[in-house]
Design a protein around this motif. Structure first.
Motif, PDB file in Angstrom:
ATOM      1  N   LEU A   1       1.661   1.922  -2.521  1.00  0.00           N
ATOM      2  CA  LEU A   1       2.428   1.150  -3.511  1.00  0.00           C
ATOM      3  C   LEU A   1       2.035   1.535  -4.934  1.00  0.00           C
ATOM      4  O   LEU A   1       2.872   1.634  -5.816  1.00  0.00           O
ATOM      5  CB  LEU A   1       2.221  -0.357  -3.305  1.00  0.00           C
ATOM      6  CG  LEU A   1       3.107  -1.235  -4.184  1.00  0.00           C
ATOM      7  CD1 LEU A   1       4.524  -1.303  -3.653  1.00  0.00           C
ATOM      8  CD2 LEU A   1       2.562  -2.645  -4.291  1.00  0.00           C
TER       9      LEU A   1
ATOM     10  N   ASN B   1      -1.846   4.667   6.383  1.00  0.00           N
ATOM     11  CA  ASN B   1      -1.278   5.910   5.821  1.00  0.00           C
ATOM     12  C   ASN B   1      -2.334   6.681   5.029  1.00  0.00           C
ATOM     13  O   ASN B   1      -2.071   7.735   4.488  1.00  0.00           O
ATOM     14  CB  ASN B   1      -0.057   5.613   4.951  1.00  0.00           C
ATOM     15  CG  ASN B   1      -0.334   4.524   3.933  1.00  0.00           C
ATOM     16  OD1 ASN B   1      -1.497   4.228   3.632  1.00  0.00           O
ATOM     17  ND2 ASN B   1       0.706   3.921   3.389  1.00  0.00           N
TER      18      ASN B   1
ATOM     19  N   GLN C   1       3.018  -1.290   0.260  1.00  0.00           N
ATOM     20  CA  GLN C   1       4.305  -0.904   0.864  1.00  0.00           C
ATOM     21  C   GLN C   1       4.448  -1.532   2.240  1.00  0.00           C
ATOM     22  O   GLN C   1       5.526  -1.989   2.619  1.00  0.00           O
ATOM     23  CB  GLN C   1       4.396   0.634   0.972  1.00  0.00           C
ATOM     24  CG  GLN C   1       4.606   1.345  -0.346  1.00  0.00           C
ATOM     25  CD  GLN C   1       5.971   1.047  -0.963  1.00  0.00           C
ATOM     26  OE1 GLN C   1       6.827   0.415  -0.365  1.00  0.00           O
ATOM     27  NE2 GLN C   1       6.169   1.507  -2.187  1.00  0.00           N
ATOM     28  N   HIS C   2       3.346  -1.546   3.016  1.00  0.00           N
ATOM     29  CA  HIS C   2       3.381  -2.105   4.368  1.00  0.00           C
ATOM     30  C   HIS C   2       3.876  -3.550   4.367  1.00  0.00           C
ATOM     31  O   HIS C   2       4.574  -3.984   5.265  1.00  0.00           O
ATOM     32  CB  HIS C   2       1.967  -2.060   4.984  1.00  0.00           C
ATOM     33  CG  HIS C   2       0.994  -2.908   4.232  1.00  0.00           C
ATOM     34  ND1 HIS C   2       0.339  -2.473   3.098  1.00  0.00           N
ATOM     35  CD2 HIS C   2       0.636  -4.202   4.404  1.00  0.00           C
ATOM     36  CE1 HIS C   2      -0.399  -3.454   2.634  1.00  0.00           C
ATOM     37  NE2 HIS C   2      -0.242  -4.515   3.396  1.00  0.00           N
TER      38      HIS C   2
ATOM     39  N   GLU D   1     -10.293  -3.540   0.245  1.00  0.00           N
ATOM     40  CA  GLU D   1     -10.457  -4.829  -0.432  1.00  0.00           C
ATOM     41  C   GLU D   1     -10.818  -5.998   0.507  1.00  0.00           C
ATOM     42  O   GLU D   1     -11.623  -6.839   0.163  1.00  0.00           O
ATOM     43  CB  GLU D   1      -9.176  -5.155  -1.201  1.00  0.00           C
ATOM     44  CG  GLU D   1      -9.446  -5.915  -2.448  1.00  0.00           C
ATOM     45  CD  GLU D   1      -8.560  -5.450  -3.606  1.00  0.00           C
ATOM     46  OE1 GLU D   1      -8.348  -6.262  -4.492  1.00  0.00           O
ATOM     47  OE2 GLU D   1      -8.098  -4.303  -3.611  1.00  0.00           O
TER      48      GLU D   1
ATOM     49  N   ASP E   1      -4.249   0.133   4.868  1.00  0.00           N
ATOM     50  CA  ASP E   1      -5.626   0.620   5.009  1.00  0.00           C
ATOM     51  C   ASP E   1      -6.427   0.253   3.759  1.00  0.00           C
ATOM     52  O   ASP E   1      -7.593  -0.150   3.851  1.00  0.00           O
ATOM     53  CB  ASP E   1      -5.656   2.134   5.264  1.00  0.00           C
ATOM     54  CG  ASP E   1      -4.795   2.924   4.305  1.00  0.00           C
ATOM     55  OD1 ASP E   1      -3.709   2.437   3.916  1.00  0.00           O
ATOM     56  OD2 ASP E   1      -5.195   4.040   3.942  1.00  0.00           O
ATOM     57  N   GLY E   2      -5.795   0.321   2.598  1.00  0.00           N
ATOM     58  CA  GLY E   2      -6.477  -0.089   1.374  1.00  0.00           C
ATOM     59  C   GLY E   2      -6.740  -1.579   1.414  1.00  0.00           C
ATOM     60  O   GLY E   2      -7.830  -2.064   1.096  1.00  0.00           O
ATOM     61  N   ASP E   3      -5.735  -2.297   1.839  1.00  0.00           N
ATOM     62  CA  ASP E   3      -5.775  -3.751   1.891  1.00  0.00           C
ATOM     63  C   ASP E   3      -6.861  -4.288   2.842  1.00  0.00           C
ATOM     64  O   ASP E   3      -7.591  -5.214   2.504  1.00  0.00           O
ATOM     65  CB  ASP E   3      -4.392  -4.213   2.383  1.00  0.00           C
ATOM     66  CG  ASP E   3      -4.177  -5.690   2.238  1.00  0.00           C
ATOM     67  OD1 ASP E   3      -3.800  -6.120   1.149  1.00  0.00           O
ATOM     68  OD2 ASP E   3      -4.408  -6.416   3.220  1.00  0.00           O
TER      69      ASP E   3
ATOM     70  N   VAL F   1      -3.764   6.101   2.240  1.00  0.00           N
ATOM     71  CA  VAL F   1      -3.515   6.201   0.802  1.00  0.00           C
ATOM     72  C   VAL F   1      -3.058   4.828   0.286  1.00  0.00           C
ATOM     73  O   VAL F   1      -2.534   4.024   1.047  1.00  0.00           O
ATOM     74  CB  VAL F   1      -2.430   7.288   0.538  1.00  0.00           C
ATOM     75  CG1 VAL F   1      -1.044   6.849   1.018  1.00  0.00           C
ATOM     76  CG2 VAL F   1      -2.397   7.703  -0.915  1.00  0.00           C
TER      77      VAL F   1
HETATM   78  C1  LIG Z   1      -6.693  -7.916  -6.188  1.00  0.00           C
HETATM   79  C2  LIG Z   1      -5.755  -6.780  -6.372  1.00  0.00           C
HETATM   80  N1  LIG Z   1      -6.248  -5.539  -6.588  1.00  0.00           N
HETATM   81  C3  LIG Z   1      -5.412  -4.485  -6.758  1.00  0.00           C
HETATM   82  C4  LIG Z   1      -4.052  -4.667  -6.709  1.00  0.00           C
HETATM   83  C5  LIG Z   1      -3.137  -3.503  -6.927  1.00  0.00           C
HETATM   84  N2  LIG Z   1      -2.588  -3.014  -5.678  1.00  0.00           N
HETATM   85  C6  LIG Z   1      -1.418  -3.472  -5.184  1.00  0.00           C
HETATM   86  S1  LIG Z   1      -0.954  -2.685  -3.790  1.00  0.00           S
HETATM   87  C7  LIG Z   1      -2.326  -1.726  -3.835  1.00  0.00           C
HETATM   88  C8  LIG Z   1      -2.563  -0.652  -2.820  1.00  0.00           C
HETATM   89  C9  LIG Z   1      -2.144  -1.003  -1.439  1.00  0.00           C
HETATM   90  O1  LIG Z   1      -2.551   0.012  -0.570  1.00  0.00           O
HETATM   91  P1  LIG Z   1      -2.555  -0.237   0.958  1.00  0.00           P
HETATM   92  O2  LIG Z   1      -3.169  -1.529   1.284  1.00  0.00           O
HETATM   93  O3  LIG Z   1      -3.097   0.959   1.657  1.00  0.00           O
HETATM   94  O4  LIG Z   1      -0.974  -0.421   1.272  1.00  0.00           O
HETATM   95  P2  LIG Z   1       0.219   0.668   1.243  1.00  0.00           P
HETATM   96  O5  LIG Z   1       0.912   0.515  -0.074  1.00  0.00           O
HETATM   97  O6  LIG Z   1      -0.381   2.011   1.432  1.00  0.00           O
HETATM   98  O7  LIG Z   1       1.092   0.238   2.384  1.00  0.00           O
HETATM   99  C10 LIG Z   1      -3.135  -2.029  -4.927  1.00  0.00           C
HETATM  100  C11 LIG Z   1      -4.400  -1.346  -5.251  1.00  0.00           C
HETATM  101  C12 LIG Z   1      -3.571  -5.985  -6.469  1.00  0.00           C
HETATM  102  N3  LIG Z   1      -2.265  -6.243  -6.345  1.00  0.00           N
HETATM  103  N4  LIG Z   1      -4.439  -7.002  -6.311  1.00  0.00           N
END
Ligand SMILES: Cc1ncc(C[n+]2csc(CCOP(=O)(O)OP(=O)(O)O)c2C)c(N)n1
Ligand SMILES: [Mg+2]
Length: 277
Positions: free
Chosen positions: A124, A119, A49-50, A97, A91-93, A121
């Motif tokens: 997206l 956030n 989403q970010h 990862e 934060d996930g990104d 979490v």
């Molecule tokens: C290599 C890879 N793994 C998983 C995904 C699926 N994916 C897309 S967005 C996302 C989560 C993003 O979370 P975050 O980085 O916290 O961003 P937010 O949506 O919270 O802003 C995931 C797991 C992907 N697109 N590519």
């Protein structure tokens, strides 16, 4: 300037991402007024989403693979150090990862600004837990609650060698603007962990509003003091949450000038790419 693009906005009403977007528009106006040409600004974004911020802000931008925004940004900066490269990641990104890229960018003190939309979490993908989700977090992948404690990303980045670290909050817009601008002007690796409210999957407004406080009289040039402040809240306890600049020192940056100057660097990059395509 309004920096509008043709892209419709898909964020939820009340999302903390709006604050970060609006703050960036104000900062770009200020940088422009200070004589920074907008074409020298590049934003890089992860996936989430970010990352839609890159769609909604009319400046040069680059979408990376999930977790690879910092790596891409490092390439952009090394190819042309005259650019100001600002990275928007989730934060996930970035803490999940792409953590390795983030730590090594901090270690080499490359001149980037990283804004983490923390956030806590995966928004997206509709609510899985991330490295900063609290113990017991109930989401799509953990309906019974997580059995992991969060990591403290700022502690990790301090240890890795970051030279500017701060914590902002999407509901404290003036402070957030001052911190992001200061980070952009900081020569070296700067990161702001922004407590960014996700109203849909982890709404922390009431919790944060009761616990945040602004740092006053903190010695941000002292590593031990910064470490102590950073460890005050570990992302899943009930401690007070410090907002503001936690650490800032200066060290030589990674993008060392090449022999013959930066124009020569552009030529070198072109030659290198010719051999690859
Ligand atoms: C290599 C890879 N793994 C998983 C995904 C699926 N994916 C897309 S967005 C996302 C989560 C993003 O979370 P975050 O980085 O916290 O961003 P937010 O949506 O919270 O802003 C995931 C797991 C992907 N697109 N590519
Ligand atoms: Mg997230």
């Amino acid at each position: 300037m309004n920096y509008l693009t043709n892209s419709p906005n898909y964020w939820c009403p009340g999302c903390g991402n709006f604050a970060i977007l609006n703050v960036m528009k104000m900062i770009l106006d200020e940088l422009k007024a200070d004589g920074v040409p907008l074409e020298t600004i590049v934003i890089a974004a992860g996936i989430g989403q970010h990352a839609k911020l890159a769609d909604y802000l009319n400046v040069n931008s680059f979408y990376a693979l999930h977790g690879r925004a910092v790596a891409g940004a490092e390439g952009i900066k090394l190819a042309n150090p005259k650019l100001k490269v600002i990275v928007f990641v989730g934060d996930g990104d970035s803490y999940g990862e792409g953590l390795e890229h983030l730590l090594f960018a901090a270690k080499r003190n490359i001149d980037l600004t990283v804004v983490v939309h923390d956030n806590r979490v995966y928004a997206l993908t509709t609510g899985q837990y991330t490295p900063t989700s609290p113990y017991g977090f109930k989401g799509r992948s953990t309906p019974g609650g997580t059995h992991e404690h969060p990591l403290n990303p700022l502690e990790l980045l301090l240890a890795a060698g970051a030279t500017y670290l701060a914590r902002g909050y999407s509901a404290k817009v003036d402070q957030l603007k001052a911190l992001i601008k200061e980070a952009i002007l900081h020569p070296g690796f700067a990161l702001i962990d922004v407590l960014q409210i996700c109203v849909t999957f982890f709404n922390q407004y009431d919790n944060y509003n009761q616990r945040i406080y602004e740092l006053v009289g903190h010695n941000h040039a002292n590593f031990d003091e910064a470490c102590r402040k950073i460890r005050e809240w570990n992302y899943d306890d009930e401690a007070k949450i410090a907002l503001g600049k936690l650490y800032q020192v200066t060290r030589p940056t990674f993008e060392i000038p090449v022999k013959g100057g930066d124009d020569n660097r552009a030529e070198m990059v072109k030659t290198l790419l010719k051999g690859m395509v």
